[in-house]
Design a protein around this motif. Structure first.
Motif, PDB file in Angstrom:
ATOM      1  N   ALA A   1      38.016  45.767  58.619  1.00 56.64           N
ATOM      2  CA  ALA A   1      37.992  44.604  59.512  1.00 56.64           C
ATOM      3  C   ALA A   1      39.220  43.734  59.310  1.00 56.64           C
ATOM      4  O   ALA A   1      39.778  43.183  60.276  1.00 56.64           O
ATOM      5  N   TYR A   2      39.663  43.606  58.063  1.00 50.83           N
ATOM      6  CA  TYR A   2      40.853  42.798  57.791  1.00 50.83           C
ATOM      7  C   TYR A   2      42.134  43.529  58.193  1.00 50.83           C
ATOM      8  O   TYR A   2      43.089  42.900  58.675  1.00 50.83           O
ATOM      9  N   VAL A   3      42.160  44.831  57.998  1.00 45.53           N
ATOM     10  CA  VAL A   3      43.335  45.608  58.402  1.00 45.53           C
ATOM     11  C   VAL A   3      43.604  45.439  59.899  1.00 45.53           C
ATOM     12  O   VAL A   3      44.756  45.422  60.348  1.00 45.53           O
ATOM     13  N   ALA A   4      42.535  45.279  60.664  1.00 44.31           N
ATOM     14  CA  ALA A   4      42.673  45.160  62.115  1.00 44.31           C
ATOM     15  C   ALA A   4      43.336  43.854  62.546  1.00 44.31           C
ATOM     16  O   ALA A   4      43.865  43.770  63.671  1.00 44.31           O
ATOM     17  N   VAL A   5      43.331  42.839  61.679  1.00 44.00           N
ATOM     18  CA  VAL A   5      43.837  41.525  62.100  1.00 44.00           C
ATOM     19  C   VAL A   5      44.973  40.987  61.231  1.00 44.00           C
ATOM     20  O   VAL A   5      45.691  40.072  61.643  1.00 44.00           O
ATOM     21  N   ALA A   6      45.153  41.522  60.029  1.00 39.55           N
ATOM     22  CA  ALA A   6      46.188  41.031  59.118  1.00 39.55           C
ATOM     23  C   ALA A   6      47.399  41.950  59.155  1.00 39.55           C
ATOM     24  O   ALA A   6      47.287  43.151  59.432  1.00 39.55           O
ATOM     25  N   ASP A   7      48.556  41.392  58.850  1.00 39.47           N
ATOM     26  CA  ASP A   7      49.785  42.177  58.823  1.00 39.47           C
ATOM     27  C   ASP A   7      49.952  42.927  57.511  1.00 39.47           C
ATOM     28  O   ASP A   7      50.667  43.928  57.447  1.00 39.47           O
ATOM     29  N   ARG A   8      49.312  42.428  56.475  1.00 36.48           N
ATOM     30  CA  ARG A   8      49.417  43.051  55.154  1.00 36.48           C
ATOM     31  C   ARG A   8      48.159  42.713  54.372  1.00 36.48           C
ATOM     32  O   ARG A   8      47.562  41.645  54.562  1.00 36.48           O
ATOM     33  N   ILE A   9      47.771  43.617  53.472  1.00 32.45           N
ATOM     34  CA  ILE A   9      46.607  43.415  52.616  1.00 32.45           C
ATOM     35  C   ILE A   9      47.080  43.320  51.161  1.00 32.45           C
ATOM     36  O   ILE A   9      47.936  44.095  50.722  1.00 32.45           O
ATOM     37  N   LEU A  10      46.524  42.382  50.418  1.00 33.09           N
ATOM     38  CA  LEU A  10      46.757  42.265  48.985  1.00 33.09           C
ATOM     39  C   LEU A  10      45.441  42.513  48.267  1.00 33.09           C
ATOM     40  O   LEU A  10      44.426  41.875  48.578  1.00 33.09           O
ATOM     41  N   LEU A  11      45.447  43.451  47.330  1.00 36.28           N
ATOM     42  CA  LEU A  11      44.255  43.775  46.556  1.00 36.28           C
ATOM     43  C   LEU A  11      44.375  43.142  45.180  1.00 36.28           C
ATOM     44  O   LEU A  11      45.284  43.459  44.405  1.00 36.28           O
ATOM     45  N   ASP A  12      43.449  42.238  44.874  1.00 34.85           N
ATOM     46  CA  ASP A  12      43.482  41.450  43.651  1.00 34.85           C
ATOM     47  C   ASP A  12      42.186  41.671  42.883  1.00 34.85           C
ATOM     48  O   ASP A  12      41.211  42.204  43.427  1.00 34.85           O
ATOM     49  N   ALA A  13      42.168  41.255  41.632  1.00 38.74           N
ATOM     50  CA  ALA A  13      40.925  41.289  40.871  1.00 38.74           C
ATOM     51  C   ALA A  13      39.995  40.189  41.374  1.00 38.74           C
ATOM     52  O   ALA A  13      40.427  39.056  41.614  1.00 38.74           O
ATOM     53  N   LYS A  14      38.743  40.518  41.549  1.00 40.80           N
ATOM     54  CA  LYS A  14      37.758  39.530  41.997  1.00 40.80           C
ATOM     55  C   LYS A  14      37.609  38.454  40.936  1.00 40.80           C
ATOM     56  O   LYS A  14      37.475  38.741  39.743  1.00 40.80           O
ATOM     57  N   ALA A  15      37.643  37.215  41.358  1.00 40.71           N
ATOM     58  CA  ALA A  15      37.536  36.113  40.411  1.00 40.71           C
ATOM     59  C   ALA A  15      36.145  36.065  39.791  1.00 40.71           C
ATOM     60  O   ALA A  15      35.146  36.342  40.456  1.00 40.71           O
ATOM     61  N   PRO A  16      36.048  35.708  38.503  1.00 44.11           N
ATOM     62  CA  PRO A  16      34.733  35.526  37.893  1.00 44.11           C
ATOM     63  C   PRO A  16      33.933  34.454  38.633  1.00 44.11           C
ATOM     64  O   PRO A  16      34.509  33.563  39.265  1.00 44.11           O
ATOM     65  N   ALA A  17      32.624  34.559  38.551  1.00 45.53           N
ATOM     66  CA  ALA A  17      31.763  33.632  39.292  1.00 45.53           C
ATOM     67  C   ALA A  17      32.006  32.176  38.915  1.00 45.53           C
ATOM     68  O   ALA A  17      31.843  31.278  39.736  1.00 45.53           O
ATOM     69  N   ASP A  18      32.410  31.932  37.669  1.00 49.81           N
ATOM     70  CA  ASP A  18      32.602  30.555  37.214  1.00 49.81           C
ATOM     71  C   ASP A  18      34.050  30.094  37.314  1.00 49.81           C
ATOM     72  O   ASP A  18      34.403  29.014  36.838  1.00 49.81           O
ATOM     73  N   SER A  19      34.903  30.882  37.962  1.00 48.95           N
ATOM     74  CA  SER A  19      36.320  30.533  38.040  1.00 48.95           C
ATOM     75  C   SER A  19      36.566  29.478  39.111  1.00 48.95           C
ATOM     76  O   SER A  19      35.973  29.514  40.192  1.00 48.95           O
ATOM     77  N   ALA A  20      37.482  28.559  38.812  1.00 49.88           N
ATOM     78  CA  ALA A  20      37.881  27.554  39.797  1.00 49.88           C
ATOM     79  C   ALA A  20      38.962  28.084  40.724  1.00 49.88           C
ATOM     80  O   ALA A  20      39.289  27.440  41.716  1.00 49.88           O
ATOM     81  N   LEU A  21      39.507  29.258  40.405  1.00 56.16           N
ATOM     82  CA  LEU A  21      40.615  29.807  41.173  1.00 56.16           C
ATOM     83  C   LEU A  21      40.220  31.135  41.799  1.00 56.16           C
ATOM     84  O   LEU A  21      39.587  31.962  41.149  1.00 56.16           O
ATOM     85  N   PRO A  22      40.621  31.381  43.045  1.00 59.43           N
ATOM     86  CA  PRO A  22      40.312  32.659  43.682  1.00 59.43           C
ATOM     87  C   PRO A  22      41.227  33.790  43.227  1.00 59.43           C
ATOM     88  O   PRO A  22      40.959  34.960  43.483  1.00 59.43           O
ATOM     89  N   GLY A  23      42.315  33.463  42.560  1.00 55.81           N
ATOM     90  CA  GLY A  23      43.263  34.461  42.057  1.00 55.81           C
ATOM     91  C   GLY A  23      44.092  33.851  40.954  1.00 55.81           C
ATOM     92  O   GLY A  23      43.892  32.691  40.576  1.00 55.81           O
ATOM     93  N   GLY A  24      45.029  34.629  40.420  1.00 55.05           N
ATOM     94  CA  GLY A  24      45.871  34.110  39.355  1.00 55.05           C
ATOM     95  C   GLY A  24      45.144  33.944  38.044  1.00 55.05           C
ATOM     96  O   GLY A  24      45.524  33.116  37.208  1.00 55.05           O
ATOM     97  N   ASN A  25      44.101  34.744  37.830  1.00 51.31           N
ATOM     98  CA  ASN A  25      43.293  34.618  36.622  1.00 51.31           C
ATOM     99  C   ASN A  25      43.707  35.594  35.520  1.00 51.31           C
ATOM    100  O   ASN A  25      43.081  35.644  34.464  1.00 51.31           O
ATOM    101  N   GLY A  26      44.751  36.380  35.763  1.00 50.32           N
ATOM    102  CA  GLY A  26      45.250  37.285  34.743  1.00 50.32           C
ATOM    103  C   GLY A  26      44.326  38.439  34.421  1.00 50.32           C
ATOM    104  O   GLY A  26      44.349  38.967  33.317  1.00 50.32           O
ATOM    105  N   ARG A  27      43.546  38.868  35.395  1.00 51.03           N
ATOM    106  CA  ARG A  27      42.585  39.952  35.184  1.00 51.03           C
ATOM    107  C   ARG A  27      42.965  41.161  36.040  1.00 51.03           C
ATOM    108  O   ARG A  27      43.342  41.017  37.191  1.00 51.03           O
ATOM    109  N   CYS A  28      42.847  42.342  35.459  1.00 53.60           N
ATOM    110  CA  CYS A  28      43.003  43.580  36.219  1.00 53.60           C
ATOM    111  C   CYS A  28      41.654  43.997  36.795  1.00 53.60           C
ATOM    112  O   CYS A  28      40.612  43.624  36.265  1.00 53.60           O
ATOM    113  N   PHE A  29      41.677  44.766  37.868  1.00 58.29           N
ATOM    114  CA  PHE A  29      40.463  45.448  38.296  1.00 58.29           C
ATOM    115  C   PHE A  29      40.617  46.933  37.981  1.00 58.29           C
ATOM    116  O   PHE A  29      41.703  47.395  37.594  1.00 58.29           O
TER     117      PHE A  29
END
Length: 220
Positions: free
Chosen positions: A126-154
């Motif tokens: 669904a996102y590929v259909a509307v975005a020009d590029r996709i970035l795959l990041d590690a999902k933020a922990p449930a208690d994280s204040a940040l959606p990314g930049g948490n220094g975690r690999c998936f």
């Protein structure tokens, strides 16, 4: 050493906030520089500072502004002031909202998806259909204040045998020690780093940027 059969990886350094670290990244020939406008982030820059850094990078790298669930007023003001080449959406924006942002701003959009299990790839099409590029990041922990930049690999094996769109970018816990392995295992051609080139949260380190770029490009 680099795989001679594949083009060099394209590199984005995200969360730059000073002229010195921006210049260090530009001198290394990175492909994108990322400016974070999200007050809860230690990498946040206000609109005026983002605009100044964007002007400094113009013509030397593609300029990306990272926003999290922005409303139309914020989008308009940031795009007008910063003039980004690409808008990175790192919140809970729906595919419909991504399409609306792209139409409103007239700018290419990159949508970040947080991954922790194969199920997290379900919205990809669904996102590929509307975005020009996709970035795959590690999902933020449930208690994280940040959606990314948490220094975690998936778990990169989530991507095995997946038909990913051209230009998909890999993020999440990357640094000079693991980026070559990440590129080899995922077979992606673009990477995004933020905390992996910092000496402290929000503090970019020119030496770590240089080490990351060298590792991503397969240089000794």
């Amino acid at each position: 050493m680099a795989d001679a059969t594949r083009p060099p990886a394209r590199i984005k350094i995200c969360g730059l906030s000073t002229e010195d670290t921006l210049d260090a990244a530009l001198a290394l020939g990175v492909d994108w520089i990322g400016l974070v406008h999200f007050p809860r982030s230690p990498r946040h820059v206000d609109v005026a500072r983002a605009a100044g850094l964007s002007r400094r990078a113009k013509g030397r790298a593609e300029r990306v502004v990272l926003l999290v669930d922005p409303d139309d007023t914020l989008l308009t003001s940031v795009v007008e002031a910063v003039g980004p080449d690409l808008i990175q959406l790192h919140g809970r924006e729906s595919p419909e909202r991504v399409a609306a942002i792209r139409a409103l701003t007239g700018r290419p959009v990159m949508k970040a998806l947080g991954l922790a299990s194969p199920a997290d790839l379900a919205p990809l099409a669904a996102y590929v259909a509307v975005a020009d590029r996709i970035l795959l990041d590690a999902k933020a922990p449930a208690d994280s204040a940040l959606p990314g930049g948490n220094g975690r690999c998936f778990d990169w094996t989530i991507l095995a045998d997946r038909d990913l769109p051209a230009g998909t970018m890999l993020s999440g816990g990357l640094d000079a020690a693991n980026v070559a392995e990440a590129l080899a295992r995922t077979q992606l051609g673009a990477v995004d780093v933020s905390s992996g080139v910092e000496s402290a949260p929000g503090i970019k380190d020119p030496d770590r940027i240089a080490a990351f770029v060298a590792a991503a490009r397969g240089m000794d």
